[in-house]
Design an enzyme around this catalytic site. Structure first.
Site, PDB file in Angstrom:
ATOM      1  N   GLU A 135       0.834  -1.205   0.000  1.00  0.00           N
ATOM      2  CA  GLU A 135       0.000   0.000   0.000  1.00  0.00           C
ATOM      3  C   GLU A 135       0.868   1.254   0.000  1.00  0.00           C
ATOM      4  OE1 GLU A 135      -0.993  -2.908   1.687  1.00  0.00           O
ATOM      5  OE2 GLU A 135      -2.195  -2.962  -0.118  1.00  0.00           O
ATOM      6  N   ASN A 138      -0.301  -7.721  -3.812  1.00  0.00           N
ATOM      7  CA  ASN A 138      -1.002  -6.927  -4.819  1.00  0.00           C
ATOM      8  C   ASN A 138      -0.058  -5.965  -5.531  1.00  0.00           C
ATOM      9  OD1 ASN A 138      -1.179  -5.534  -2.042  1.00  0.00           O
ATOM     10  ND2 ASN A 138      -1.543  -3.856  -3.466  1.00  0.00           N
ATOM     11  N   ASP A 152      -7.029  -5.283  -5.189  1.00  0.00           N
ATOM     12  CA  ASP A 152      -6.127  -5.563  -4.060  1.00  0.00           C
ATOM     13  C   ASP A 152      -6.186  -7.025  -3.643  1.00  0.00           C
ATOM     14  OD1 ASP A 152      -4.313  -5.115  -1.914  1.00  0.00           O
ATOM     15  OD2 ASP A 152      -5.977  -4.935  -0.523  1.00  0.00           O
TER      16      ASP A 152
END
Lengths: 625, 177
Positions: A226, A310, A352
């Site tokens: 992230e 991801n 994701d």
């Protein structure tokens, strides 16, 4: 398989009875002899399994010694214990043997370890390691080790400051710290032996995974999908901590350790430098593909298996292409890191769907032929069965509500996306199932060769997504997606499903109000243990799912239960209670439920968690009276 | 004549209504200026000293243009990546009444500029000082600490919560004064 199970039980019992006998020395040599007798028996049984048998390879799941030396129990990651003292009939009598406060009120995702007469637990940030002496009443602390990680690391950990456990090998405890260190401790004294600094928080790298020790190497990967962090797995020498090899999750073949031995099964994974060419220029440098989950190891094939996280950012419009090698799985040689095959669960991931869940290594007959398989309950909602020698997909069936895709094309291996649920910049797409947290996130499942069922703790959530523009600023989030999650069909936000691997369908499924964010363990006593986010620690029948016993702990449970034989010869069950993680961040991070997008949208589905539980951090250990 | 006087008065009123708040569309380009020391605690041995205030603060607070710029920059500099749209995530919530390092615009400005030890990065070398003030003003609006006439209205994007100009003051939320 019945044959194997039956031969195991008397052997275990014989050894245990002998331990409590008076003539200890003589009997110890006797039990050693018994072991020798039992071992060939076991091998013989597994060599010629009946048609329907499904069992882990003996080399990756050796006979149970009553210890718990790695979070997954064994290299095959079965999380299955052969102990039978606690069983379907008497589990209702379980009572607390002792408890221990970790002193940290953050999400407790770790599995305790039991080695000899000691138990080891590692806490969330600040990653304190405690050693408890199980030979003494109340299991007093023998030592503790405080690594004092950089407090600023808390600001770059995406989803609570969790740690998923330590690993034991060769008299040492190996664990990772949030600020990017891998540390080896002397298991007897708690003295540090080496400390390797391998992650950099200023580019957003943290480490939350439990290491795995294979052939004298400590395998560790980074978190930061992230934060635009480029993923890697490193092998550190268990002796001194130096980095033996590094395999990146994106970039040119030489960085990913793709060489002449690389033979992916599907055409979509063949080609030169796909880790560069399936991205917009230079985007692979900040493209994610982190390895923060589970690794399995097959000693016979000499292969490790690990997923990749991801791609970053979440907004798929900002990274056209298949985004190799993210959201996939690698088989690698543990000695050199060289990749053998790769399969991509979610090419050009839209939602994701990290690919880092656990893989259970099993040998089974598939359509009449014995196959070495790898079973993976994947974040995108499918229960995959792969041939672990080649990476070929044998089966991919949804184990819950999935509308983001329409299945897996077994010919090309490619996930069939649902165009209606495709996200992008400036549009809100509603009711995408599963969510970014997946039908199942990191919470590991367990497999029983007795029932041939896979026990899957998972979520039942859907979400709305809106892609937005995002700037890359090193060390800050790189997401580009507004997300809000909602309960899935039926309203229950979690489920605990027993999956019949051979029949490719669920045997039974239990509904839970909150996502089942805990791991699970299954025993030869046909009992399955798991925890709920309200704080209930539950024992259910491995055959039927009937609730047999439950105990309300002090805080929500997101940890990994284990079971072991204590120094007194009796079976114990242990679990860390303490809510948090991504699902419980609303409580452990005191987030505000009026913002639907808080905690990357998870808070919207967990608005009432603050009314159901409070933060905590306590070890509970149970035994029969 | 009378008609003319009324017309004059009306024009005067109309012109007066056109008086807009000042827009400083060219913020200072220098990075990380404004070195005023900001205490992060109210505990002062022996009693409180007068709270430090920055002469810049007043021109940014309650200014619709700066609040709206702050909202844009909040996403632009990835503040929203950690604090979501005020509810928090990796970082703490900003729309509640709990403040770790002070709730004044000066405190928030200092927090963004200097960072805080448990995870808040220092943006001193990334964001021009005036834009830090705009961010600080917007952060206060998330907890209802901006006049509703100046705070941003509804989003063009997915609505994560009621718009800032409708946010109640978090400190007095549900409590009698």
């Amino acid at each position: 398989m019945k044959q194997t199970a039956q031969s195991v039980v008397p052997c275990v019992d014989a050894v245990r009875t002998n331990r409590s006998a008076a003539l200890r020395k003589r009997l110890e040599s006797f039990s050693a002899a018994l072991l020798l007798v039992c071992t060939p028996l076991l091998t013989a049984a597994s060599e010629a399994p009946p048609e329907s048998a499904i069992s882990p390879p003996a080399s990756a799941a050796p006979r149970d010694d009553g210890q718990w030396t790695m979070p997954a129990k064994n290299y095959a990651s079965t999380r299955y214990s052969e102990l039978t003292e606690i069983n379907e009939g008497n589990v209702k009598n379980l009572q607390v043997a002792f408890t221990f406060s970790t002193g940290i009120n953050k999400g407790q995702e770790a599995a305790p370890l039991v080695v000899g007469g000691m138990m080891y637990i590692v806490t969330p940030f600040p990653n304190i390691v405690y050693a408890l002496d199980l030979t003494k009443p109340g299991a007093p602390m023998k030592w503790k080790f405080e690594p004092n990680p950089e407090p600023a690391a808390q600001g770059v950990a995406c989803c609570d400051v969790v740690n998923r456990g330590a690993a034991f090998a060769g008299g040492r405890i190996f664990f990772n710290t949030l600020d990017g260190h891998t540390i080896a401790l002397d298991a007897n004294t708690g003295q540090p032996i080496w400390n390797a600094h391998i992650g950099n928080i200023n580019i957003g790298e943290t480490i939350t995974m439990a290491p795995l020790v294979v052939k004298g190497k400590v395998l560790v990967g980074n978190s930061g999908g992230e934060m635009g962090v480029r993923g890697w797995v490193k092998a550190l020498d268990a002796a001194d901590g130096h980095v033996v090899w590094t395999a990146y999750g994106t970039g040119p073949d030489k960085d990913v350790l793709i060489g002449p031995d690389f033979r992916p099964h599907y055409d979509m994974d063949k080609g030169k430098d796909l880790g560069v060419t399936t991205w917009p220029p230079e985007a692979w440098r900040i493209g994610g593909g982190n390895m923060w989950g589970w690794i399995s190891y097959d000693p016979d094939l000499n292969l490790i298996f690990h997923g990749t996280g991801n791609p970053g950012p979440w907004n798929p419009d900002l990274r056209p292409g298949d985004n190799k090698w993210t959201s996939g799985i690698f088989a690698r040689d543990p000695d050199t890191g060289a990749a053998k095959w790769f399969y991509q669960w979610s090419p050009h991931d839209l939602h994701d769907y990290d690919g880092i869940n656990e893989q259970i290594l099993l040998d089974m007959n598939w359509q009449g032929k014995p196959r070495k398989v790898l079973v993976r309950p994947e974040r995108n909602g499918y229960l995959y069965i792969l041939d672990r020698t080649t990476g070929e997909v044998l089966s991919a069936k949804p184990f819950g509500s999935v509308n983001s895709s329409k299945g897996v094309d077994l010919k090309s291996g490619r996930l069939i996306e649902n165009p209606d649920k495709k996200t992008g910049t400036g549009k809100v797409v509603r009711d995408i199932c599963p969510t970014a947290s997946g039908l199942k996130d990191w919470q590991p499942s367990a497999f029983s060769p007795k029932t041939r069922l896979l026990y899957i703790p998972h979520n039942n959530l859907c979400m709305d997504e809106e892609g937005v523009e995002v700037n890359y600023i090193a060390g800050t989030p790189y997401v580009g997606m507004n997300v809000r999650m909602i309960p899935g069909p039926g309203g229950n936000r979690g489920a605990f499903t027993a999956w019949d691997i051979a029949a490719e369908k669920p045997a039974w499924s239990l509904k839970e109000n909150f996502p089942v964010w805990s791991g699970t363990v299954v025993t030869a006593g046909d009992v399955v243990f798991y925890g709920t986010m309200e704080g209930w620690f539950k024992a259910v029948s491995a055959k039927t799912g009937d609730l047999l016993w439950q105990f309300k702990t002090g805080s929500g449970i997101i940890g990994q239960p284990i079971t072991y034989r204590g120094p007194d010869g009796h079976q114990y069950v242990a679990i860390l209670s303490g809510v948090g993680g991504w699902a419980g961040a609303i409580v452990s991070g005191d987030l505000d439920p009026r913002d639907a997008t808080a905690a990357l949208g998870f808070v919207n589905a967990m608005k009432d968690l603050k009314d159901a539980t409070t933060a905590g951090g306590t070890l509970y250990v149970f035994r029969l009276p | 004549m009378r008609h003319g006087a009324a017309m004059f008065l009306f024009t005067l009123l109309t012109l007066a209504a056109c008086q807009r708040e000042e827009r400083d569309t060219r913020p200072q380009s220098s990075l990380g200026s404004g070195e005023q020391p900001m205490p992060v605690t109210t505990l002062e041995p022996g009693g409180q000293r007068p709270s430090a205030s920055d002469n810049k603060a007043a021109s940014f607070e309650a200014n619709a243009f700066h609040l709206s710029e702050g909202k844009r920059l909040f996403s632009w500099f990835n503040c929203s990546g950690c604090h979501a749209n005020g509810g928090g995530g990796m970082g703490p919530a900003l729309m509640d009444q709990k403040w770790l390092y002070g709730s004044s615009i000066e405190n928030i400005h200092a927090t963004i500029r200097d960072g805080r030890p448990k995870g808040m990065p220092s943006f001193r070398d990334k964001i021009p000082d005036d834009q830090i003030w705009e961010l600080a003003a917007f952060v206060r609006s998330l907890s209802g600490n901006a006049p509703s006439s100046a705070a941003p209205q509804r989003n063009d994007d997915m609505m994560p919560h009621p718009s800032e100009n409708r946010m109640p003051d978090a400190a007095t939320l549900g409590k009698s004064p």
